[in-house]
Design a protein around this motif. Structure first.
Motif, short mmCIF file in Angstrom:
data_model
loop_
_atom_site.label_atom_id
_atom_site.label_comp_id
_atom_site.label_asym_id
_atom_site.label_seq_id
_atom_site.Cartn_x
_atom_site.Cartn_y
_atom_site.Cartn_z
N ALA A 284 23.37 -60.45 -34.03
CA ALA A 284 22.78 -59.92 -32.80
C ALA A 284 22.58 -58.41 -32.94
N ARG A 285 21.40 -57.95 -32.60
CA ARG A 285 21.11 -56.51 -32.64
C ARG A 285 20.49 -56.09 -31.31
N LEU A 286 20.82 -54.88 -30.86
CA LEU A 286 20.29 -54.35 -29.62
C LEU A 286 19.44 -53.12 -29.92
N LEU A 287 18.22 -53.10 -29.36
CA LEU A 287 17.29 -52.00 -29.58
C LEU A 287 16.63 -51.64 -28.25
N ARG A 288 15.92 -50.52 -28.24
CA ARG A 288 15.06 -50.19 -27.11
C ARG A 288 13.62 -50.55 -27.48
N PRO A 289 12.81 -50.99 -26.51
CA PRO A 289 11.42 -51.35 -26.81
C PRO A 289 10.68 -50.19 -27.47
N GLY A 290 9.95 -50.50 -28.54
CA GLY A 290 9.15 -49.50 -29.21
C GLY A 290 9.90 -48.65 -30.21
N SER A 291 11.21 -48.87 -30.36
CA SER A 291 12.00 -48.08 -31.31
C SER A 291 12.59 -48.99 -32.36
N PRO A 292 12.56 -48.58 -33.64
CA PRO A 292 13.15 -49.42 -34.69
C PRO A 292 14.66 -49.22 -34.83
N ASP A 293 15.21 -48.24 -34.10
CA ASP A 293 16.62 -47.91 -34.25
C ASP A 293 17.51 -48.95 -33.58
N VAL A 294 18.49 -49.44 -34.31
CA VAL A 294 19.47 -50.38 -33.77
C VAL A 294 20.59 -49.58 -33.12
N ILE A 295 20.83 -49.82 -31.82
CA ILE A 295 21.84 -49.05 -31.11
C ILE A 295 23.18 -49.77 -31.06
N ALA A 296 23.19 -51.06 -31.32
CA ALA A 296 24.43 -51.83 -31.40
C ALA A 296 24.13 -53.13 -32.11
N GLU A 297 25.11 -53.63 -32.87
CA GLU A 297 24.91 -54.92 -33.55
C GLU A 297 26.26 -55.55 -33.86
N GLU B 147 21.55 -45.48 -20.04
CA GLU B 147 20.31 -45.44 -19.27
C GLU B 147 19.94 -46.85 -18.82
N SER B 148 19.45 -46.96 -17.59
CA SER B 148 18.95 -48.24 -17.10
C SER B 148 17.56 -48.50 -17.67
N GLY B 149 17.21 -49.78 -17.84
CA GLY B 149 15.87 -50.10 -18.32
C GLY B 149 15.86 -51.35 -19.17
N ASP B 150 14.75 -51.52 -19.87
CA ASP B 150 14.56 -52.68 -20.73
C ASP B 150 15.18 -52.44 -22.10
N TYR B 151 15.80 -53.48 -22.61
CA TYR B 151 16.37 -53.47 -23.95
C TYR B 151 15.89 -54.73 -24.69
N ILE B 152 16.00 -54.69 -26.00
CA ILE B 152 15.61 -55.83 -26.82
C ILE B 152 16.85 -56.39 -27.51
N LEU B 153 17.13 -57.68 -27.26
CA LEU B 153 18.16 -58.39 -28.01
C LEU B 153 17.47 -59.12 -29.15
N GLU C 232 21.62 -52.16 -16.78
CA GLU C 232 21.78 -51.07 -15.84
C GLU C 232 22.83 -50.09 -16.35
N ALA C 233 22.54 -48.81 -16.23
CA ALA C 233 23.42 -47.76 -16.74
C ALA C 233 24.82 -47.86 -16.11
N GLY C 234 25.83 -47.67 -16.95
CA GLY C 234 27.19 -47.63 -16.47
C GLY C 234 27.87 -48.98 -16.32
N ILE D 137 18.87 -60.97 -8.23
CA ILE D 137 20.12 -61.00 -7.48
C ILE D 137 21.20 -60.24 -8.24
N ALA D 138 21.23 -60.43 -9.56
CA ALA D 138 22.27 -59.80 -10.37
C ALA D 138 22.20 -58.29 -10.32
N PHE D 139 20.98 -57.73 -10.21
CA PHE D 139 20.81 -56.29 -10.23
C PHE D 139 20.58 -55.69 -8.84
#
Length: 263
Positions: free
Chosen positions: A82-95, A113-119, A64-66, A14-16
């Protein structure tokens, strides 16, 4: 990792479902616990051999993007990070470690970009263990930056004057409210920026308009002006649109202000 409760997939759907809609309240919630059997982060650089490594839990969420999101981790048992990453990547994009005046963590993030993220939930200390509460909430869209000055006032040249007020309802980052103003600056052109806060310690920042949220701060000043006021000279290498951000040095500060930008 021990996971206790989560928002249903139906609630996420519903949220998306409607990109233009703003979802009130959390769109994702989980109560978990850091335990001895959780995954371990790689040894930190410079750590002694055999030193205990940080335990962590990873939670997959869809963004979702934007759209603007707040990702938070609260705990009474340990100091969470708290750290935010993309699946399969070791790079932290926000923390974030400590948000506001607490030891809890909160990331404000707008994905490109829209998609899955890792918290990723971990602790400041390697021996951090115990229960935590994590959630993601959608934030309202940022108001459009102000482009028209309040009035033009000649002061040994021409200055644009913007008068405003920081309020508790304004957007904030780590408890510091802000207002944004849009200016265009030519390559190598010098713009003098002065911020006078009424009853608060004023802080002025300059960012690229295309990186309004989460972008790098190009210039900032706290107390170069008289008293606790701000003053800086901004001369970009590239012509373009820039954001002048009126904010505060302290948290939860509000009050009226005058922003002067040379023309």
């Amino acid at each position: 990792m021990r996971k206790f409760t989560a928002v249903s997939l139906a609630a996420l759907a519903i949220a998306f479902a409607a990109p233009a809609a703003f979802a009130q309240g959390p769109i994702w919630v989980v109560d978990g616990e850091l335990v001895d059997g959780d995954a371990q982060a790689p040894a930190e650089e410079g750590a002694e051999q055999g030193a205990e490594r940080h335990r962590y839990d990873d939670h997959r969420i869809q963004l979702e993007a934007g759209r603007r999101y707040s990702l938070s981790v609260n705990s009474d048992a340990f100091d969470p990070i708290a750290r935010l990453l993309r699946p399969g990547s070791p790079d932290v994009i926000a923390e974030n470690d400590d948000s506001g005046e607490t030891l809890n963590s909160r990331i404000a993030y707008t994905p490109a970009e829209s998609g899955d993220y890792i918290l990723r939930v971990t602790g400041f200390a390697a021996d951090a263990r115990g229960a935590y509460h994590a959630e993601a909430a959608q934030l309202p869209p940022l108001p459009a930056p102000v482009a028209q000055p309040t009035q033009n006032v000649p002061v040994t040249g021409t200055w644009a004057l913007f008068q405003g007020e920081l309020a508790a309802t304004d957007p904030e980052i780590d408890g510091k409210h802000y207002d944004d103003y849009l200016i265009h600056v030519g390559a190598g052109q010098v713009r003098y920026i002065s911020l006078e806060g009424q009853g608060f310690d004023a802080l002025v920042q300059v960012l690229r308009a295309s990186e309004r949220e989460g972008g790098e701060t190009l210039e900032q000043d706290d107390d170069t002006g008289a008293g606790l006021n701000s003053l800086l000279a901004f001369a970009p290498d590239e012509a373009g649109d820039y954001i002048v951000r009126v904010t505060t040095f302290g948290e939860n500060s509000t009050g009226s202000y005058r922003l002067w930008v040379s023309q």
